[in-house]
Design a protein around this motif. Structure first.
Motif, PDB file in Angstrom:
ATOM      1  N   THR A  67     -26.671  42.848  10.089  1.00  5.91           N
ATOM      2  CA  THR A  67     -25.445  41.856  10.394  1.00  5.91           C
ATOM      3  C   THR A  67     -25.756  40.940  11.359  1.00  5.91           C
ATOM      4  O   THR A  67     -26.063  41.226  12.431  1.00  5.91           O
ATOM      5  N   SER A  77     -16.611  37.069   6.528  1.00  4.18           N
ATOM      6  CA  SER A  77     -18.289  37.238   6.428  1.00  4.18           C
ATOM      7  C   SER A  77     -18.678  36.566   5.061  1.00  4.18           C
ATOM      8  O   SER A  77     -17.779  36.408   4.144  1.00  4.18           O
ATOM      9  N   TRP A  82     -23.297  37.991   7.024  1.00  4.93           N
ATOM     10  CA  TRP A  82     -22.945  36.860   8.148  1.00  4.93           C
ATOM     11  C   TRP A  82     -21.583  36.723   8.364  1.00  4.93           C
ATOM     12  O   TRP A  82     -20.668  36.172   7.698  1.00  4.93           O
ATOM     13  N   ARG A  83     -21.370  37.190   9.808  1.00  2.00           N
ATOM     14  CA  ARG A  83     -20.197  37.516  10.293  1.00  2.00           C
ATOM     15  C   ARG A  83     -19.866  36.134  11.300  1.00  2.00           C
ATOM     16  O   ARG A  83     -20.473  35.619  11.539  1.00  2.00           O
TER      17      ARG A  83
END
Lengths: 327, 551
Positions: B47, B216, B245-246
């Motif tokens: 993450t 995300s 992908w935050r």
């Protein structure tokens, strides 16, 4: 756009009939929505800056003239402001919220994606705030004069605490010190605890203060004396009798509270990286995405007016003094 | 530590393993070396938390900013890349040849590459991509400028493509290495822009799988990945199953999420965060200054008072930038004395021009006619106060930088300058520049290679485009500079190019048009479980193609 001011005293003027009342309120809703759309539209367009540049430029990108012209044409930014406004209103009347350039999708779709998350957060916070306010009131009623003072002080502090500060403190304590709750939003019920708590604590303080005042009045009422004479405990009197009385103005405030929760969501959703309308609103304002901002403002205004309408209806149902006298 | 030094230190570790072991045993952790320990492990989800605004489009052809480059590096690839020394190396193109007159470039393409939607990568695909970037409907900004000299694209055969230019372009290869002109599936480009923005299709190690707005983007492993750049290490790339992908805009929350293990990598690490992470063994740092221009304050030479070189020099001589950087950046940023980033091999540094000398500054101001002081101590001339407007973009300047500007304001006050800082959001900031309503300004510019100098200091860049935007914010208008920069951008001789860029930088620095501060800061913090992470030597975006998670 009147705030639902709680009234405990009887109204002098008899309230209008139900149908007329509803019509008036509906007209009010339409006016609020139009005003919200108009103010937002002009507020965003009158601040200096070029929306076309904002559409194309993020930090670190430079737009060529051709690209800028293309964007201006595509979004009608080359038209006079009044024309843009009338076009926008006309589209709104047909139920079209327009296209968001910052998200590359229709505004209605964008709001649909985000609304659920914010509504969940607002409702959870509202429930939590009520629970906190009632619990504190119950405790301070039982605990005598000192507890009353402490409870009142806590509420005062809670009501004054800013969301971003509270969020940081909660993250520090629950995530980094205790390690029991995630510092950013995660899927599942655990992720909503801290964001909801951040919104609920100041609101609980506010609700609690309003309740406390009417609690005092209620506790000196004859029916409480009667209950005491029957030998009922203070806690039982609180839950059975005085809480109901004390709750009426606070219920009325829940409509306002809902609105304040949505504005609080702007901060809380950003801090906890939570999906939602507040976060969309923030980025839309930064990107000068007028259609998206206006769309969100409209939806929030609608939710707020509907909520106020509902609390007024509830108020009329609970409190006979607000009802019209039927001939 | 910059990406290139970062990798060089890798070699150092191998050479002096024992010494390094000793040193690391005695010094606090959180250094910037991430030497892979053991065999890479396949699988797992990483993450990433970005502090940048969520891109409005995942296709970096559209618009073209750094947040787009960060994420697109994971699923798009370019014709060429750079190695640690800034040399151009093969990627999707294996070979290239410039024509004798410099008016055309021929690229030989890899034959075994397929886009993740099954479309083959070939000469037609390259043509379609360049056409897409150049189409005004795409609204490309960064990529559009990078390809400004490309006039025509000819598919010589299936895997040979010729780019025909309007003028020789010594920066063409560097421009093509940027992810803003990366290759996308021509079939996918035919979709509507909205669809392509939501899920661009490339040849990269990962594939865009889903995008939950304001939350995300999910990237999954490209099972058929075959095309890492020539300097990639490892086989059977990529190792990770997926990347979440935050977007976590709040700096403190982002760091808290890294500490608690919710995320493994964060970007936009602020100086105070980096400092507090330093003793933490579980957190590593990757420092990858961006290429192109260094962060600098531009002095608007088009109007009074900075149309007078003496006043420009007086300003530069009276502010103590070093002290400010030391106090506010905690050693995370190094002072720059060059218009170019320290990762640009052709950057020229002239520290002697930037020593603080308040006496010299005072006499320069006296000479320039700003001899009087008013009641508040500010210099005046003909009854007018020496006032400088400084619009500050709060989107682009981090809090530490904004504080640095306040210190500069205080220093300048002693010398008699009144600096008015105007914190503005991006759109208003662009507005102030377009109105020529500034004397000082700081604007980042990321581009691979020294050609950024032409964009920033050629007089053609003063001409406000219809948009009102122009890149030459110092408004350097010097035929000598124009001539040097034009010749540098068209020469095919590397030595001439180097010397021309050096001369141009010398004129710019000696004319006191700019006050260089430091490289464009680009700090990443990551969990020590993440191995094999490196920054692309092109635009310094981290790539996860070779990254894996140690258990």
């Amino acid at each position: 756009m009147t705030l639902p001011v709680p009234t405990t005293g009887a109204r002098r003027r008899p309230a209008p009939g139900n149908r007329r009342w509803l019509l008036l309120r509906a007209g009010g809703v339409v006016f609020v929505l139009w005003a919200a759309a108009t103010i937002t539209f002009f507020a965003l367009r009158l601040v200096p800056g070029d929306p076309a540049q904002a559409i194309l430029g993020g930090p670190g990108s430079q737009a060529g003239p051709e690209a800028l012209e293309q964007v201006r044409r595509e979004y009608g930014l080359d038209q006079p402001l009044v024309v843009q406004y009338l076009t926008y209103l006309g589209r709104l009347l047909t139920g079209d919220l327009g296209q968001s350039y910052s998200l590359h999708e229709p505004v209605a779709t964008a709001i649909g994606e985000q609304f659920g998350a914010t509504l969940t957060l607002a409702l959870c916070s509202l429930a939590l705030a009520w629970a906190l306010a009632c619990a504190l009131a119950a405790w301070s009623v039982r605990g005598g004069r000192v507890a009353w003072a402490i409870g009142s002080g806590l509420e005062l502090v809670a009501a004054a605490v800013p969301h971003f500060w509270l969020a940081t403190v909660l993250i520090l304590f629950f995530s980094l010190t205790l390690g029991v709750l995630p510092p950013v939003s995660v899927p599942g019920p655990l992720g909503i605890v801290l964001p909801a708590l951040t919104l609920a604590i100041p609101l609980a303080g506010f609700l609690g203060q309003v309740m406390r005042e009417s609690l005092l009045t209620a506790m000196e009422s004859p029916f409480v004396t009667t209950a005491r004479a029957r030998g009922e405990s203070e806690v039982r009197i609180f839950w059975r009798h005085t809480l109901r009385h004390a709750a009426i103005p606070a219920v009325g405030l829940s409509g306002w509270a809902f609105g304040s929760l949505i504005s609080g969501a702007v901060v809380v959703e950003a801090v906890f990286a939570r999906q939602g309308l507040g976060r969309s609103l923030l980025s839309a304002v930064q990107l000068r995405d007028v259609t998206l901002v206006t769309g969100i403002v409209l939806v929030v205004a609608l939710a707020y007016t509907v909520m106020t309408l509902l609390t007024d209806l509830a108020d009329r149902a609970i409190d006979p003094r607000t009802r019209a006298v039927t001939q | 530590m910059p990406s290139r030094r970062f990798s060089r230190s890798r070699a150092a570790v191998v050479l002096a393993a024992a010494v390094v072991l000793l040193v690391t045993a005695c010094s606090p952790g959180g250094g910037s070396t991430s030497e892979p320990t053991g065999e890479p492990v396949t699988g797992g989800t990483l993450t990433y938390a970005s502090g940048d605004a969520e891109p409005s489009c995942l296709d970096p052809h559209v618009g073209g900013n750094y947040p787009q480059a960060l994420i697109a590096t994971q699923y798009l690839e370019s014709l060429v890349s750079l190695d640690e020394d800034g040399e151009v190396i093969p990627w999707l193109a294996t070979e290239w040849q410039e024509s004798d007159d410099g008016m055309a470039w021929e690229f030989t393409l890899r034959e075994d590459v397929t886009f993740t939607d099954g479309t083959p990568f070939d000469a037609e695909a390259v043509a379609a991509n360049i056409a897409h970037v150049q189409d005004p409907a795409t609204a490309s900004s960064t990529g559009y400028l990078a390809l400004a000299k490309v006039e025509d694209v000819v598919a010589v055969d299936d895997h040979t493509v010729r780019l025909e230019l309007s003028a020789p372009d010594s920066a063409l290869l560097e421009s093509l290495s940027q992810v803003w002109v990366a290759m996308e599936s021509p079939k996918a480009l035919e979709r509507s822009q909205d669809e392509n923005c939501a899920a661009p299709v490339g040849t990269g190690p990962f594939v865009v799988d889903g995008w939950e707005r304001q939350d995300s983007v999910t990237l999954v492993r490209n099972e058929d990945y075959t095309s890492p750049p020539a300097d990639a290490e490892g086989t059977n790339l990529p190792y990770l199953d997926s990347i979440v992908w935050r977007f976590i805009p709040d700096s403190a929350s982002r760091y808290a999420a890294l500490q608690s293990g919710e995320v493994q990598v964060i970007d936009n690490a602020q100086p105070d965060t980096i400092q507090s992470a330093e003793p933490d063994e579980a957190i590593e740092e990757l420092d990858a200054p961006r290429p192109g221009a260094a962060n600098r304050i531009e002095l608007n030479s088009s109007k009074a008072p900075f149309d007078d070189e003496r006043v420009r020099e007086a300003f530069i001589r009276s502010v103590n930038v070093d002290e400010g950087i030391e106090g506010l950046f905690f050693g995370t940023a190094e002072r720059s004395y060059s218009p170019l980033s320290s990762v640009e091999p052709l950057g020229l540094s002239l520290p002697e021009l930037f020593t603080v000398d308040t006496d010299a500054a005072a006499s320069l101001l006296d000479e320039a006619g700003w001899a009087e002081r008013d009641a508040e101590g500010y210099r005046v001339k003909d009854g007018e106060r020496l006032t400088l407007d400084f619009p500050v973009s709060t989107n682009q300047s981090i809090p530490a930088e904004q504080s640095l500007f306040e210190q500069i304001q205080a220093d300048a006050k002693t010398a008699g300058f009144e600096i008015k800082l105007h914190p503005l959001d991006l759109s208003s900031w662009y507005g102030a520049l377009a109105e020529n309503d500034y004397d000082l300004v700081s604007a980042p510019y990321t581009k691979v290679g020294p050609d950024v100098l032409r964009i920033l200091y050629h007089s053609a860049s003063i001409e406000p485009a219809p948009s009102g935007y122009f890149a030459n914010l110092a408004q350097v208008d010097d035929p000598a500079v124009d001539d040097l920069l034009t010749r540098a951008s068209t020469t095919s001789n590397p030595d001439d190019r180097e010397s021309l860029y050096e001369q141009a930088q010398r004129v710019i620095l000696e004319g006191y048009y700019i006050l260089p501060l430091y490289d464009q800061q680009n700090h990443f913090l990551y969990s020590s479980t993440v191995q094999g992470l490196r920054a692309m030597p092109t635009v310094s975006t981290p790539t996860f193609a070779e990254a894996w998670l140690a258990s």
